[in-house]
Design a protein around this motif. Structure first.
Motif, short mmCIF file in Angstrom:
data_model
loop_
_atom_site.label_atom_id
_atom_site.label_comp_id
_atom_site.label_asym_id
_atom_site.label_seq_id
_atom_site.Cartn_x
_atom_site.Cartn_y
_atom_site.Cartn_z
N ASP A 492 0.87 -1.17 0.00
CA ASP A 492 0.00 0.00 0.00
C ASP A 492 0.91 1.22 0.00
OD1 ASP A 492 -1.68 2.10 0.44
OD2 ASP A 492 -2.69 1.24 2.19
N TYR A 493 1.02 1.87 -1.14
CA TYR A 493 2.00 2.94 -1.28
C TYR A 493 1.75 4.09 -0.29
CZ TYR A 493 -1.50 5.63 -3.86
OH TYR A 493 -2.64 6.31 -4.22
N LYS A 494 0.49 4.25 0.12
CA LYS A 494 0.20 5.33 1.06
C LYS A 494 0.86 5.09 2.41
CE LYS A 494 -4.29 6.38 -1.00
NZ LYS A 494 -5.76 6.38 -0.77
N LYS A 495 1.07 3.83 2.76
CA LYS A 495 1.69 3.50 4.05
C LYS A 495 3.20 3.73 4.01
CE LYS A 495 -1.82 0.21 5.60
NZ LYS A 495 -2.12 -1.18 6.02
N THR A 496 3.75 3.99 2.82
CA THR A 496 5.20 4.25 2.73
C THR A 496 5.51 5.74 2.62
OG1 THR A 496 5.36 4.13 0.31
CG2 THR A 496 5.39 2.05 1.51
N LEU A 497 4.48 6.59 2.77
CA LEU A 497 4.72 8.03 2.71
C LEU A 497 5.68 8.46 3.82
CD1 LEU A 497 1.10 9.28 1.94
CD2 LEU A 497 3.10 9.55 0.45
N ASN A 498 6.63 9.29 3.47
CA ASN A 498 7.64 9.76 4.40
C ASN A 498 7.07 10.90 5.24
OD1 ASN A 498 9.91 10.72 5.71
ND2 ASN A 498 10.85 11.58 3.86
N PRO A 499 6.89 10.72 6.56
CA PRO A 499 6.30 11.77 7.39
C PRO A 499 7.18 13.02 7.50
CG PRO A 499 7.14 9.99 8.77
CD PRO A 499 7.24 9.51 7.34
N TYR A 500 8.43 12.90 7.11
CA TYR A 500 9.36 14.04 7.20
C TYR A 500 9.67 14.63 5.82
CZ TYR A 500 9.97 11.71 11.68
OH TYR A 500 9.74 11.11 12.88
N SER A 501 8.79 14.37 4.85
CA SER A 501 9.07 14.83 3.49
C SER A 501 8.90 16.33 3.33
CB SER A 501 8.16 14.10 2.49
OG SER A 501 6.79 14.37 2.76
N LYS A 502 8.23 16.99 4.29
CA LYS A 502 8.07 18.44 4.23
C LYS A 502 8.12 19.02 5.63
CE LYS A 502 4.85 22.10 2.78
NZ LYS A 502 3.53 22.41 2.14
N GLN A 503 9.04 19.95 5.83
CA GLN A 503 9.13 20.67 7.09
C GLN A 503 9.22 22.16 6.78
OE1 GLN A 503 11.96 18.83 10.05
NE2 GLN A 503 12.47 17.52 8.31
N ILE A 504 8.42 22.95 7.44
CA ILE A 504 8.42 24.40 7.23
C ILE A 504 9.07 25.06 8.44
CG2 ILE A 504 7.02 26.46 6.87
CD1 ILE A 504 4.93 24.71 5.54
N ILE A 505 10.12 25.83 8.20
CA ILE A 505 10.84 26.50 9.27
C ILE A 505 10.99 27.98 8.93
CG2 ILE A 505 12.14 24.40 9.85
CD1 ILE A 505 14.57 25.67 8.44
N THR A 506 11.36 28.75 9.94
CA THR A 506 11.76 30.14 9.72
C THR A 506 13.27 30.21 9.91
OG1 THR A 506 9.65 31.05 10.46
CG2 THR A 506 11.56 32.52 10.49
N GLY A 507 13.95 30.60 8.86
CA GLY A 507 15.40 30.76 8.92
C GLY A 507 15.77 32.20 8.69
N PHE A 508 17.06 32.48 8.71
CA PHE A 508 17.56 33.84 8.47
C PHE A 508 18.45 33.82 7.24
CE2 PHE A 508 16.40 34.02 12.93
CZ PHE A 508 15.80 35.27 13.04
N VAL A 509 18.34 34.88 6.42
CA VAL A 509 19.14 34.96 5.21
C VAL A 509 19.83 36.32 5.15
CG1 VAL A 509 17.65 33.37 3.94
CG2 VAL A 509 17.21 35.83 3.80
#
Length: 556
Positions: A492-509
């Motif tokens: 079941d391909y849905k069970k192999t979804l990577n829970p860390y595939s997207k992370q939103i952070i605030t960084g400084f540039v």
């Protein structure tokens, strides 16, 4: 004609032999025939680069033809997205834009011709019974009781099908070939079915639509295609491709040659449009252009470049053998491309405050940093050094592990483009977390000045002035699936979804990044390659997507 710009392969060998024998009088005409029922993905890029690339190499042409024979699943959105992706990859079809629906009149005419020749008949069995009588790989099929209908009756029924007298599924038109053929595709395949569905181009003019195997070969022939390139799953369909055109020898201008090659199998990816639609419609991704998707729209938004994808297509090559390509190769092609073109900038993704206690409070000292270390012609920009800085949290360790050469209590490191500093104190908050790091700097060690390098230190960390750094949204994307083979029947391909595939952070540039335009790519020093989001990023308020890390860290 130039046939040496890309590595040779068996299809080029076939074309070279055809040119030597004058089979097509030196003409090379290919086509890319997508169905407008979804967005193109990385697997399509292999076919696009092959078909358009061969046409370019052999001074030929490549057609773009939409296989719009299934209006239930097709949409203009997909048509426009497909054309945009092909152009983005760097290819153009010029005047050679076609649709299978352009040929609906001809296809119907040829279907009637087959009936008149005793080569097709109207079938009235339900679809389940048709499948049952078709037989298996080890057992021959059984003739339908309607196979013996007269030409007159078949013509009458087929014309009434077209006129809309019958509901969906009441009848189909089948080619009359051989129900005992070892190739199941030749066991009287269905070539027309009834569908009372509005078509995006022809409206409600038609309520019967041709099947792919009937449409594709005739479209190729009408367009005078010389080499019809498709993936290996169509190899068993080639006898049907040839059979249809053999019956229409006097009706079509040529008989193209179908040639099969291995499709792209890429780890950590799915290539099924049905599953991609499922991801989109169930909200598991934000859309077809979600940067985690391996659609071309998603890869573009992620930060992939056309040249990186073309390089990938060249490196995986063309063969008859099915194989798996590791995602790392695609990522390496992007790194190789962006390493050459991406300007260098500083961004702090996980900041911790660093205070240089002996640095004057009001001083702002300029440090010169190259835009590209291997390309001095691209110039430099200024980074301002002040008393308070941001550094990456991972660049400091209170109790250093073996081999850690960055900042630790009592040890020295160099601030990249600046001075050598020594850590003198660490301040924690009430939770025991590091609140700030205190250091002193050696004013005689500024990078680039006379004698600055007389004292060597192993560590080198990047930084930003807390006064001049700007907070921005940064999206850290990774592979959508955690399993290298999510697209198999056993999973079941849905069970192999990577829970860390997207992370939103605030960084400084650094300030130089504030006016970034959408789709501009940069190397954030020591952090990877990043692109300003093409949809949501605006100058003055950039949003950066991580395209790829500086090196392969997936195994870690």
């Amino acid at each position: 004609m130039n046939t040496s710009s890309t590595p040779t392969h068996f299809i080029k060998n076939i074309i070279d032999e055809d040119n030597r024998s004058r089979k097509w009088n030196g003409r090379v005409e290919t086509r890319f025939p997508p169905e407008p029922n979804g967005y193109l993905h990385i697997g399509h890029a292999k076919s696009i680069c092959l078909n358009f690339g061969l046409a370019i190499e052999y001074d030929g042409v490549c057609h773009l033809r939409f296989d719009d024979t299934n209006p239930e699943k097709e949409a203009q959105e997909y048509v426009e997205a497909i054309m945009e992706s092909i152009r983005w990859l760097g290819f153009d079809w010029g005047e050679h834009l076609y649709h299978a629906s352009d040929y609906f009149d001809k296809l119907y005419e040829f279907a009637e011709y087959l009936i008149q020749q005793g080569k097709a008949y109207v079938e009235s069995l339900p679809s389940e019974e048709i499948r049952r009588l078709r037989g298996t790989l080890t057992e021959p099929g059984i003739n339908s009781p309607y196979r013996g209908r007269s030409v007159t009756e078949n013509i009458d029924l087929f014309q009434r099908m077209r006129a809309g007298e019958f509901p969906d599924g009441a009848h189909v038109l089948r080619a009359k070939i051989d129900m005992a053929s070892p190739n199941i595709n030749l066991r009287d395949p269905v070539i027309y079915r009834i569908r009372h569905v509005h078509h995006q181009r022809t409206g409600n003019r038609w309520c019967i639509y041709p099947m792919y195997d009937f449409t594709h070969c005739i479209s190729d022939a009408l367009e005078r295609i010389t080499h019809s390139l498709c993936t290996l799953e169509f190899e068993d369909h080639r006898p049907l491709y040839d059979w249809v055109l053999d019956q229409l020898t006097d009706k079509v201008p040529c008989h193209p040659q179908q040639i099969e090659f291995a499709r792209l199998n890429l780890t950590y990816s799915i290539m099924s449009k049905r599953k991609m639609i499922d991801l989109v419609e169930n909200g598991l991704v934000s859309g077809w252009d979600d940067p985690r998707m391996n659609t071309l729209a998603g890869l573009r938004r992620r930060g992939y470049t056309p040249s990186a994808i073309r390089l990938f297509a060249e490196r995986i090559g063309i063969s008859k053998a099915d194989s798996w390509i590791d995602m790392t190769l695609l990522e390496d092609c992007l790194r190789e491309d962006l390493n050459e073109r991406a300007l260098r900038r500083v961004a702090i993704l996980d900041p911790v405050r660093l205070v240089i206690d002996n640095f004057p409070e009001i001083l702002e000292e300029s440090c010169r940093a190259p835009n590209h270390p291997q390309k001095p012609e691209l110039g430099e920009r200024t980074l301002f050094l002040t008393k308070e800085l941001y550094i990456e949290r991972e660049d400091f360790m209170e109790i250093p592990s073996k081999g850690f050469f960055r900042l630790t209590p009592g040890k020295e490191v160099r601030l990249r483009y600046g001075y050598i500093i020594k850590c003198t104190d660490v301040v924690h908050n009430e939770k025991g977390e590091i609140k700030s790091i205190h250091c002193v700097y050696d004013p005689n060690t500024k990078s680039g000045t006379t004698g600055a390098d007389s004292r060597k230190v192993k560590g080198n960390i990047h930084w930003l002035s807390a006064k001049h750094a700007h907070p921005v949204q940064i999206r850290l994307y990774d592979r959508l699936f955690s399993d290298p083979h999510p697209d198999t029947e056993q999973k079941d391909y849905k069970k192999t979804l990577n829970p860390y595939s997207k992370q939103i952070i605030t960084g400084f540039v650094e300030p130089a990044l504030l006016d970034t335009l959408p789709e501009q790519c940069f190397q954030f020093e020591r952090n990877g390659y990043f692109v300003a989001d093409r949809i949501e990023s605006t100058p003055g308020k950039p949003i950066f997507n991580r395209a790829v890390s500086l090196r392969n860290t997936w195994a870690k």
